[in-house]
Design an enzyme around this catalytic site. Structure first.
Site, short mmCIF file in Angstrom:
data_model
loop_
_atom_site.label_atom_id
_atom_site.label_comp_id
_atom_site.label_asym_id
_atom_site.label_seq_id
_atom_site.Cartn_x
_atom_site.Cartn_y
_atom_site.Cartn_z
N ASP A 31 -20.28 -2.35 5.63
CA ASP A 31 -19.43 -2.18 6.81
C ASP A 31 -20.01 -2.99 7.95
O ASP A 31 -21.23 -3.22 8.00
CB ASP A 31 -19.32 -0.68 7.20
N CYS A 262 -1.27 6.23 7.89
CA CYS A 262 -0.56 5.32 6.98
C CYS A 262 0.95 5.34 7.05
O CYS A 262 1.55 4.30 7.26
CB CYS A 262 -1.07 5.54 5.57
N LYS A 265 2.43 3.51 10.19
CA LYS A 265 2.23 2.05 10.26
C LYS A 265 2.87 1.34 9.06
O LYS A 265 3.35 0.22 9.20
CB LYS A 265 0.73 1.73 10.37
P1 NAD Z 1 -10.65 3.19 8.20
O1 NAD Z 1 -10.22 2.73 9.52
O2 NAD Z 1 -10.99 4.61 7.97
O3 NAD Z 1 -11.90 2.32 7.70
C1 NAD Z 1 -11.94 0.92 7.73
C2 NAD Z 1 -13.39 0.49 7.75
O4 NAD Z 1 -13.47 -0.92 7.57
C3 NAD Z 1 -14.12 0.80 9.07
O5 NAD Z 1 -15.31 1.51 8.80
C4 NAD Z 1 -14.41 -0.59 9.66
O6 NAD Z 1 -15.60 -0.65 10.42
C5 NAD Z 1 -14.52 -1.42 8.40
N1 NAD Z 1 -14.34 -2.87 8.60
C6 NAD Z 1 -13.43 -3.50 9.38
N2 NAD Z 1 -13.57 -4.83 9.27
C7 NAD Z 1 -14.59 -5.06 8.41
C8 NAD Z 1 -15.19 -6.22 7.89
N3 NAD Z 1 -14.76 -7.44 8.22
N4 NAD Z 1 -16.21 -6.09 7.02
C9 NAD Z 1 -16.65 -4.85 6.67
N5 NAD Z 1 -16.12 -3.71 7.13
C10 NAD Z 1 -15.09 -3.81 7.99
O7 NAD Z 1 -9.48 2.73 7.21
P2 NAD Z 1 -8.89 3.54 5.93
O8 NAD Z 1 -8.13 4.72 6.39
O9 NAD Z 1 -9.96 3.67 4.91
O10 NAD Z 1 -7.81 2.46 5.43
C11 NAD Z 1 -8.20 1.24 4.85
C12 NAD Z 1 -6.98 0.61 4.20
O11 NAD Z 1 -6.55 1.43 3.11
C13 NAD Z 1 -5.77 0.48 5.12
O12 NAD Z 1 -5.07 -0.69 4.78
C14 NAD Z 1 -4.93 1.69 4.78
O13 NAD Z 1 -3.55 1.48 5.01
C15 NAD Z 1 -5.18 1.83 3.29
N6 NAD Z 1 -5.04 3.21 2.78
C16 NAD Z 1 -5.54 4.26 3.50
C17 NAD Z 1 -5.44 5.56 2.99
C18 NAD Z 1 -5.94 6.74 3.76
O14 NAD Z 1 -5.70 7.86 3.31
N7 NAD Z 1 -6.62 6.60 4.87
C19 NAD Z 1 -4.87 5.75 1.72
C20 NAD Z 1 -4.39 4.64 1.01
C21 NAD Z 1 -4.49 3.36 1.54
C1 UGA Z 2 -0.16 9.38 2.30
C2 UGA Z 2 0.31 9.30 0.84
O1 UGA Z 2 0.63 10.62 0.37
C3 UGA Z 2 -0.76 8.70 -0.06
O2 UGA Z 2 -0.27 8.55 -1.39
C4 UGA Z 2 -1.13 7.32 0.50
O3 UGA Z 2 -2.18 6.76 -0.26
C5 UGA Z 2 -1.58 7.46 1.96
O4 UGA Z 2 -0.52 8.07 2.73
C6 UGA Z 2 -1.87 6.14 2.56
O5 UGA Z 2 -1.30 5.14 2.19
O6 UGA Z 2 -2.69 6.19 3.43
P1 UGA Z 2 -1.76 10.97 3.72
O7 UGA Z 2 -1.20 10.25 4.89
O8 UGA Z 2 -3.22 11.14 3.61
O9 UGA Z 2 -1.28 10.25 2.36
O10 UGA Z 2 -1.15 12.44 3.68
P2 UGA Z 2 0.19 13.12 3.11
O11 UGA Z 2 -0.20 14.33 2.37
O12 UGA Z 2 1.06 12.15 2.41
O13 UGA Z 2 0.89 13.58 4.47
C7 UGA Z 2 1.40 12.63 5.39
C8 UGA Z 2 2.16 13.33 6.48
O14 UGA Z 2 3.37 13.89 5.99
C9 UGA Z 2 1.40 14.50 7.13
O15 UGA Z 2 1.59 14.45 8.52
C10 UGA Z 2 2.05 15.73 6.52
O16 UGA Z 2 1.99 16.84 7.37
C11 UGA Z 2 3.49 15.25 6.36
N1 UGA Z 2 4.23 15.98 5.30
C12 UGA Z 2 3.86 15.87 4.01
C13 UGA Z 2 5.34 16.74 5.66
O17 UGA Z 2 5.70 16.85 6.85
N2 UGA Z 2 6.06 17.37 4.66
C14 UGA Z 2 5.72 17.28 3.35
O18 UGA Z 2 6.41 17.87 2.50
C15 UGA Z 2 4.59 16.51 3.01
#
Ligand code: NAD
Ligand code: UGA
Length: 442
Positions: A31, A262, A265
């Site tokens: 990171d 997620c 966005k």
């Molecule tokens: P996050 O913001 O929690 O973490 C991102 C990390 O990347 C940070 O710690 C940051 O410091 C680091 N970073 C940024 N630029 C960097 C670089 N150049 N080199 C090394 N580290 C660097 O993000 P997240 O929630 O883990 O999401 C990451 C990606 O995964 C996003 O595209 C998101 O849409 C996707 N995603 C997130 C979730 C989720 O539940 N949060 C689920 C599925 C997919």
């Molecule tokens: C969601 C997807 O479920 C994951 O598969 C995906 O990887 C992730 O986004 C991502 O791309 O980051 P997450 O955002 O962690 O996961 O949580 P969810 O359980 O999907 O809930 C998302 C939002 O929907 C929450 O605000 C939750 O309260 C709301 N929700 C969910 C409802 O209002 N009703 C429902 O029936 C389910």
């Protein structure tokens, strides 16, 4: 055993890294955030995620996982470089790819051996090709052998480890089938269906999946609003619909709408992509509009019960994270509702089991309370914004005595309205219509 580098130690990077380590690989998590890496090296987790601390500790002790800010060290001899950096919304709703670009450039700068670059960040369709171009340009004409594989992540916050270890499917997209097969091997022990596609298709599967889930939620919220007016109960409507296997019950819980890092966005970014490429994303626009209005509607319902004004009123909010079991407040419905209330001169006090530190930074205008009862003290209404388990079985007789006016807004349809009305509360739910066409109040 493979040597893996994971770039980014947020929700996705840290969970991916530690799960691959737990499956027996050597993982170097990288990171640019030095504080984060120092804390991880001292056993302090940067996020709250159930089970994360234990699995990290186990793999640190087994010397299968390492944390560093040093690209060269982390990528040295790595067979796979997973990119898991953030892709937040840009100014126009597009996905901001600056962190992906920086990661790709860094890989190009330091790698001196053949490598498979696996992208786990959620990125616009075409980003895999774009990243490959960045690397090629940066290297000039040297013969670095590399392949790009898209491997979208589907984990949810709050159940991330489980979701990673027991996925419904693993999606891999690449023009280099043998590279995709090599990545597939990393997942074989999970015994999940593995779908190999081309790069762009894999990238689209991620957006389409998130947009579809968000659509399901907005759909049931629209039905809930109609239920309110027509005297039907959306919870039973969802049960009745969900028994149809073609529909399914999941993601049909009506409430305050979807939030998080997620869905908001990603739906926005998909709509942006569509417009840029000559499509009219009417459904996606409606899905976003319904979601925004869901927060406003609850404020409207409450204002009506409070005789038209929030001035001089104190409102309690239970739950600040965007969903239970996480401390993540990104785009949390609670935050949006709190700002609407503050704009109308209400005083707000709130409590969350895990998000208090984030809340102190993000919501300095509100009073933070020590528990649900403290939050109920002296308020004119109490809103359940996030359905944490600890809010499900409260002592409502005690809460009734603590509140100035006994109005409960059950933003997640978790409480027993009949019992609460018997105690003397005015109860406002979501789509639980009371046959009087008055928006579910009584
Ligand atoms: P996050 O913001 O929690 O973490 C991102 C990390 O990347 C940070 O710690 C940051 O410091 C680091 N970073 C940024 N630029 C960097 C670089 N150049 N080199 C090394 N580290 C660097 O993000 P997240 O929630 O883990 O999401 C990451 C990606 O995964 C996003 O595209 C998101 O849409 C996707 N995603 C997130 C979730 C989720 O539940 N949060 C689920 C599925 C997919
Ligand atoms: C969601 C997807 O479920 C994951 O598969 C995906 O990887 C992730 O986004 C991502 O791309 O980051 P997450 O955002 O962690 O996961 O949580 P969810 O359980 O999907 O809930 C998302 C939002 O929907 C929450 O605000 C939750 O309260 C709301 N929700 C969910 C409802 O209002 N009703 C429902 O029936 C389910």
């Amino acid at each position: 055993m493979s040597k893996i580098c994971v770039i980014g130690t947020g929700y996705v990077g840290l969970v991916t890294g530690v799960c691959f380590a737990d499956l027996g690989n050597e993982v170097h998590c990288l990171d640019i955030n030095e504080k984060r890496i120092t804390e991880l090296n001292n056993g302090i987790m940067p996020i709250y995620e159930p089970g994360l601390e234990e699995i990290v500790e186990r793999n640190v002790n087994a010397k299968r996982i390492f944390f560093t800010t040093d690209y060269e060290a982390a990528l040295s001899q790595a067979e796979f470089a997973f990119i898991a950096v953030g892709t937040p919304s840009g100014v126009d709703g597009e996905a901001d790819l600056q962190y992906v670009r920086e990661a790709a450039e860094k890989i190009a700068e330091v790698v001196d051996h053949s490598i498979i670059i696996v992208n786990k960040s959620t990125v616009p369709v075409g980003t895999g090709d774009w990243a490959a171009d960045i690397i090629r340009k940066k290297r000039g004409n040297d013969e670095l052998e590399f392949s790009v594989v898209s491997n979208p992540e589907f984990l949810r916050e709050g159940s991330a480890i489980n979701d990673f270890m027991q996925p419904d499917r693993v999606v891999l997209g690449s023009f280099d089938h043998s590279a995709a097969e090599k990545v597939a091997k990393l997942y074989h022990s999970l015994r999940a269906p593995i779908l190999i596609t081309d790069l762009r298709t894999a990238e689209m599967i991620k957006y389409a999946s998130n947009a579809f889930l968000a659509t399901k939620i907005s759909f049931i919220n629209e039905i809930a609003n109609i239920c309110d007016e027509l005297g039907a109960d959306v919870r039973e409507v969802a049960d009745g619909m969900g028994l149809d296997k073609r529909i399914g019950r999941s993601f049909l819980d009506a409430g305050l709408g979807w939030g998080g890092s997620c869905f908001p966005k990603d739906v926005k970014a998909l709509a942006h992509m569509a417009v840029l490429h000559n499509s009219q994303p009417q459904l996606l626009q409606a899905v976003m509009d319904i979601n925004r209005n869901q927060r406003r509607r609850i404020v409207y319902k409450l204002r009506n019960v409070l005789d038209g004004s929030f001035s001089e009123k104190k409102i309690g909010v239970l739950g600040l994270s965007f969903k239970p079991n996480t401390d993540d407040m990104r785009e949390a419905p609670a935050t949006e509702i709190i700002y609407l209330l503050l704009n109308e001169n209400a005083a707000v006090q709130a409590y969350d089991p895990q998000a208090m530190e984030n809340a102190a930074a993000e919501l300095p205008e509100i009073t933070l309370c020590k528990d649900p009862y403290d939050t109920a003290k002296g308020v004119d209404a109490l809103i359940l914004a996030t359905e944490w388990n600890e809010f499900k079985q409260l002592d409502f007789n005690r809460i009734f005595k603590l509140m100035r006016t006994p109005i409960l807004v059950d933003g997640r349809n978790q409480w027993d309205s009949t019992r609460l009305r018997e105690i003397g509360f005015t109860y406002i739910g979501i789509g639980q219509g009371n046959h009087n066409g008055n928006g579910g109040q009584s």
